[in-house]
Structure formats: C-alpha cells, structure tokens
Design a protein around this motif. Structure first.
Motif, PDB file in Angstrom:
ATOM      1  N   ARG A  52       0.848  -1.187   0.000  1.00 49.85           N
ATOM      2  CA  ARG A  52       0.000   0.000   0.000  1.00 49.85           C
ATOM      3  C   ARG A  52       0.883   1.237   0.000  1.00 49.85           C
ATOM      4  O   ARG A  52       1.766   1.383   0.852  1.00 49.85           O
ATOM      5  CB  ARG A  52      -0.913   0.018   1.223  1.00 49.85           C
ATOM      6  N   ASN A  53       0.652   2.110  -0.968  1.00 45.58           N
ATOM      7  CA  ASN A  53       1.386   3.366  -1.043  1.00 45.58           C
ATOM      8  C   ASN A  53       1.066   4.208   0.186  1.00 45.58           C
ATOM      9  O   ASN A  53      -0.105   4.505   0.459  1.00 45.58           O
ATOM     10  CB  ASN A  53       1.000   4.117  -2.325  1.00 45.58           C
ATOM     11  N   SER A  54       2.106   4.593   0.930  1.00 45.22           N
ATOM     12  CA  SER A  54       1.904   5.324   2.181  1.00 45.22           C
ATOM     13  C   SER A  54       1.404   6.747   1.959  1.00 45.22           C
ATOM     14  O   SER A  54       0.909   7.390   2.882  1.00 45.22           O
ATOM     15  CB  SER A  54       3.210   5.362   2.985  1.00 45.22           C
ATOM     16  N   ILE A  55       1.514   7.255   0.717  1.00 47.35           N
ATOM     17  CA  ILE A  55       1.097   8.630   0.429  1.00 47.35           C
ATOM     18  C   ILE A  55      -0.360   8.682  -0.014  1.00 47.35           C
ATOM     19  O   ILE A  55      -1.164   9.436   0.527  1.00 47.35           O
ATOM     20  CB  ILE A  55       2.011   9.256  -0.639  1.00 47.35           C
ATOM     21  N   ASN A  56      -0.728   7.862  -1.020  1.00 46.82           N
ATOM     22  CA  ASN A  56      -2.093   7.935  -1.553  1.00 46.82           C
ATOM     23  C   ASN A  56      -2.950   6.723  -1.206  1.00 46.82           C
ATOM     24  O   ASN A  56      -4.121   6.664  -1.574  1.00 46.82           O
ATOM     25  CB  ASN A  56      -2.068   8.137  -3.074  1.00 46.82           C
ATOM     26  N   GLY A  57      -2.363   5.733  -0.519  1.00 47.93           N
ATOM     27  CA  GLY A  57      -3.128   4.564  -0.102  1.00 47.93           C
ATOM     28  C   GLY A  57      -3.398   3.571  -1.206  1.00 47.93           C
ATOM     29  O   GLY A  57      -4.085   2.562  -0.993  1.00 47.93           O
ATOM     30  N   GLN A  58      -2.865   3.814  -2.397  1.00 52.21           N
ATOM     31  CA  GLN A  58      -3.121   2.927  -3.527  1.00 52.21           C
ATOM     32  C   GLN A  58      -2.451   1.576  -3.311  1.00 52.21           C
ATOM     33  O   GLN A  58      -1.317   1.488  -2.848  1.00 52.21           O
ATOM     34  CB  GLN A  58      -2.605   3.562  -4.816  1.00 52.21           C
ATOM     35  N   LEU A  59      -3.162   0.507  -3.676  1.00 53.55           N
ATOM     36  CA  LEU A  59      -2.649  -0.843  -3.515  1.00 53.55           C
ATOM     37  C   LEU A  59      -2.016  -1.337  -4.803  1.00 53.55           C
ATOM     38  O   LEU A  59      -2.480  -1.032  -5.900  1.00 53.55           O
ATOM     39  CB  LEU A  59      -3.781  -1.788  -3.108  1.00 53.55           C
ATOM     40  N   ALA A  60      -0.950  -2.119  -4.660  1.00 51.66           N
ATOM     41  CA  ALA A  60      -0.286  -2.715  -5.815  1.00 51.66           C
ATOM     42  C   ALA A  60       0.040  -4.166  -5.501  1.00 51.66           C
ATOM     43  O   ALA A  60       0.344  -4.517  -4.361  1.00 51.66           O
ATOM     44  CB  ALA A  60       0.997  -1.954  -6.146  1.00 51.66           C
ATOM     45  N   VAL A  61      -0.047  -5.006  -6.516  1.00 50.40           N
ATOM     46  CA  VAL A  61       0.343  -6.410  -6.386  1.00 50.40           C
ATOM     47  C   VAL A  61       1.758  -6.552  -6.940  1.00 50.40           C
ATOM     48  O   VAL A  61       2.048  -6.076  -8.033  1.00 50.40           O
ATOM     49  CB  VAL A  61      -0.617  -7.327  -7.170  1.00 50.40           C
ATOM     50  N   SER A  62       2.630  -7.193  -6.170  1.00 50.18           N
ATOM     51  CA  SER A  62       4.036  -7.268  -6.572  1.00 50.18           C
ATOM     52  C   SER A  62       4.611  -8.660  -6.352  1.00 50.18           C
ATOM     53  O   SER A  62       4.268  -9.340  -5.375  1.00 50.18           O
ATOM     54  CB  SER A  62       4.882  -6.258  -5.783  1.00 50.18           C
ATOM     55  N   ALA A  63       5.492  -9.048  -7.260  1.00 53.20           N
ATOM     56  CA  ALA A  63       6.272 -10.271  -7.107  1.00 53.20           C
ATOM     57  C   ALA A  63       7.607  -9.910  -6.475  1.00 53.20           C
ATOM     58  O   ALA A  63       8.255  -8.948  -6.896  1.00 53.20           O
ATOM     59  CB  ALA A  63       6.493 -10.938  -8.460  1.00 53.20           C
ATOM     60  N   MET A  64       8.030 -10.672  -5.474  1.00 57.64           N
ATOM     61  CA  MET A  64       9.323 -10.433  -4.824  1.00 57.64           C
ATOM     62  C   MET A  64      10.388 -11.313  -5.480  1.00 57.64           C
ATOM     63  O   MET A  64      10.204 -12.517  -5.633  1.00 57.64           O
ATOM     64  CB  MET A  64       9.246 -10.733  -3.329  1.00 57.64           C
ATOM     65  N   MET A  65      11.517 -10.697  -5.840  1.00 54.14           N
ATOM     66  CA  MET A  65      12.539 -11.417  -6.584  1.00 54.14           C
ATOM     67  C   MET A  65      13.886 -11.464  -5.886  1.00 54.14           C
ATOM     68  O   MET A  65      14.848 -11.990  -6.433  1.00 54.14           O
ATOM     69  CB  MET A  65      12.671 -10.814  -7.985  1.00 54.14           C
ATOM     70  N   SER A  66      13.963 -10.892  -4.693  1.00 57.69           N
ATOM     71  CA  SER A  66      15.162 -11.024  -3.862  1.00 57.69           C
ATOM     72  C   SER A  66      14.844 -10.440  -2.498  1.00 57.69           C
ATOM     73  O   SER A  66      13.790  -9.833  -2.299  1.00 57.69           O
ATOM     74  CB  SER A  66      16.371 -10.310  -4.473  1.00 57.69           C
ATOM     75  N   PHE A  67      15.773 -10.610  -1.565  1.00 55.41           N
ATOM     76  CA  PHE A  67      15.606 -10.065  -0.220  1.00 55.41           C
ATOM     77  C   PHE A  67      16.340  -8.740  -0.052  1.00 55.41           C
ATOM     78  O   PHE A  67      16.345  -8.163   1.031  1.00 55.41           O
ATOM     79  CB  PHE A  67      16.129 -11.065   0.819  1.00 55.41           C
ATOM     80  N   ALA A  68      16.965  -8.254  -1.125  1.00 54.59           N
ATOM     81  CA  ALA A  68      17.749  -7.022  -1.046  1.00 54.59           C
ATOM     82  C   ALA A  68      17.385  -6.106  -2.208  1.00 54.59           C
ATOM     83  O   ALA A  68      17.098  -6.570  -3.318  1.00 54.59           O
ATOM     84  CB  ALA A  68      19.244  -7.332  -1.079  1.00 54.59           C
ATOM     85  N   THR A  69      17.374  -4.809  -1.955  1.00 52.76           N
ATOM     86  CA  THR A  69      17.104  -3.856  -3.024  1.00 52.76           C
ATOM     87  C   THR A  69      18.217  -3.900  -4.061  1.00 52.76           C
ATOM     88  O   THR A  69      19.335  -4.327  -3.787  1.00 52.76           O
ATOM     89  CB  THR A  69      16.984  -2.421  -2.466  1.00 52.76           C
TER      90      THR A  69
END
Length: 254
Positions: A52-69
């Motif tokens: 959830r975007n902390s600014i506008n509250g918009q939700l997004a679905v995301s795939a995680m591809m690692s544990f590090a940026t």
C-alpha cells in the motif's frame, strides 16, 4: 519519477533499444508490479504480496525477486531464469503515458535518461519506411492492454481490501552470520478471515473470478524457499538459514 517523452516516428525514427535493456533493468528490481491476470502464473515462480502506497493509499500487487534492493535473483549472466516473465519487464523501456495533447488519452512514451535508448546501436523501433518493427509492435500491444488490466487489478485489490481479507506481515530474514534483516510494508491474504467469510461475500469473490488469484497468492508464499535457495547459491552472499513470516506489529506501512 522519470519524465516520459511521447514516442514519435517523426522525432524518433532512428531510436533503438540497447540489446541489454530489459535484463539490465530487471537485474536491479527486487520487486516487480503485477496485473491481476498475472498473479496465478507469477505465483508458480515468486512470492506475491500486496503493498500500500503510504502517500495515496493505492494498492499494488508485486512479485518479490530477492531479499535485497537493487538485486534480482532471477537474472544471472544477463539471462532471465524463470518460466514466467512479468509484462512490466517485457514492455521496458517503453511506458504507457498520458497524452500531452489530451489528458483523457494515453500514448507510448519513454524515459530518455534510462540509458537504454540510442541512435547508434541496438534494436530499431521503426523500419526504414517508418513502420513499427515487430519488437515495437509487440511492446505496444502489451501496453495498450495495460489500461484494462490496471482497471481489473484495481477492482481486485479494492474488493479484497473492502472485505478486510488482508493482513500486514514482516519477513524476518535470518542469516547464518546471526544477522536478522526485516522486510516491512507487505500484505498478504488473511487465511483465517478467508475461511470465515460469509457465504454472500464468498459468492461475490467467486463471481468476480477472484478466488483463483487469492489462493494463488497464498500458495506463492512457498516460493520464499526458492528465493532462499537462489540466494544461497551465490558465493558472494551470506547464506540465509530461514525466513519467517510474522504478522506485523507496526500497522504503519513504511
């Protein structure tokens, strides 16, 4: 945020996409946004969460591809190592953008500062007689379908949010060195609430076609083990012992 420029045959007839554009971009993405229709396929390869975007509250679905940026464990030796590749990567370095001439219309744009577009070398976007190349046609087709997919994804996340079917979780990454990393700001399906949902609400989800992606998201959590194995196979990384999914004690999304 990147400033996009509308793609034009007149102004950009010699523009090319560098050969390594997609892989170079994907290699630095530890999460990738998905459309609702992609969840089932993505869930066979990656853990899938909602943010959830902390600014506008918009939700997004995301795939995680690692544990590090800035790291993607599915890109190795400039090659993609997964049976599923999200549309978000396949359309890069082109984007859907609001038309500068009519804000109600959308067009194809690009980020000139991406470093992945050139007039000197790469794969051409236009042919010599001004027509779209097969590569541009394929990306354009995917992007043109994005508006409808965005609408469907919004409807999906809105319904599961309105039915209070999500819970905030943290990933506690335990390394063999003793270090513990915590990944916050994630939400997943609350299985307990799903089991006790009313018959009417369950029927709403069924009629909307949302049960399949919901269960796919739950099953996708097992793909965390795939990420651990991929991480531990890299000699440059400190091995991970385990990753624990804990209900977040902090209700503020970071």
């Amino acid at each position: 945020m990147a400033k996009l420029i509308e793609l034009s045959i007149n102004a950009h007839k010699n523009l090319k996409v560098t050969n390594d554009a997609m892989m170079s971009h994907a290699s630095r993405q530890h999460v990738c946004n998905l459309q609702a229709q992609e969840i089932a396929n993505a869930a066979t390869c990656f853990p899938v969460f909602i943010t959830r975007n902390s600014i506008n509250g918009q939700l997004a679905v995301s795939a995680m591809m690692s544990f590090a940026t800035q790291e993607n464990l599915f890109v190795q030796d400039n090659s993609w190592h997964s049976v599923f590749q999200p549309t978000n990567f396949r359309t890069y370095p082109l984007y859907l953008m609001q038309s500068p001439e009519n804000e109600k219309h959308f067009t194809i744009g690009f980020d000139q500062d991406s470093g992945h577009l050139s007039e000197e070398h790469g794969l051409a976007l236009f042919t010599g007689d001004g027509k779209a190349t097969p590569m541009l046609s394929e990306k354009t087709k995917l992007l043109e379908g994005e508006l409808e997919q965005m609408r469907l994804t919004y409807a999906f996340t809105k319904m599961i949010d309105s039915l209070d079917l999500m819970k905030s979780v943290d990933l506690q990454v335990h390394y063999q060195s003793g270090e513990v990393g915590v990944i916050k700001g994630l939400q997943t399906i609350d299985e307990d609430k799903l089991q006790t949902i009313s018959t009417d609400d369950l029927d709403k989800l069924r009629k909307a076609g949302y049960l399949a992606p919901i269960y796919a998201m739950l099953m996708s959590l097992f793909q965390i083990n795939v990420l651990i194995n991929k991480h531990n196979n890299l000699t440059t990384h400190t091995n991970i012992d385990t990753v624990k999914i804990e209900v977040s004690k902090d209700t503020t999304v970071s």
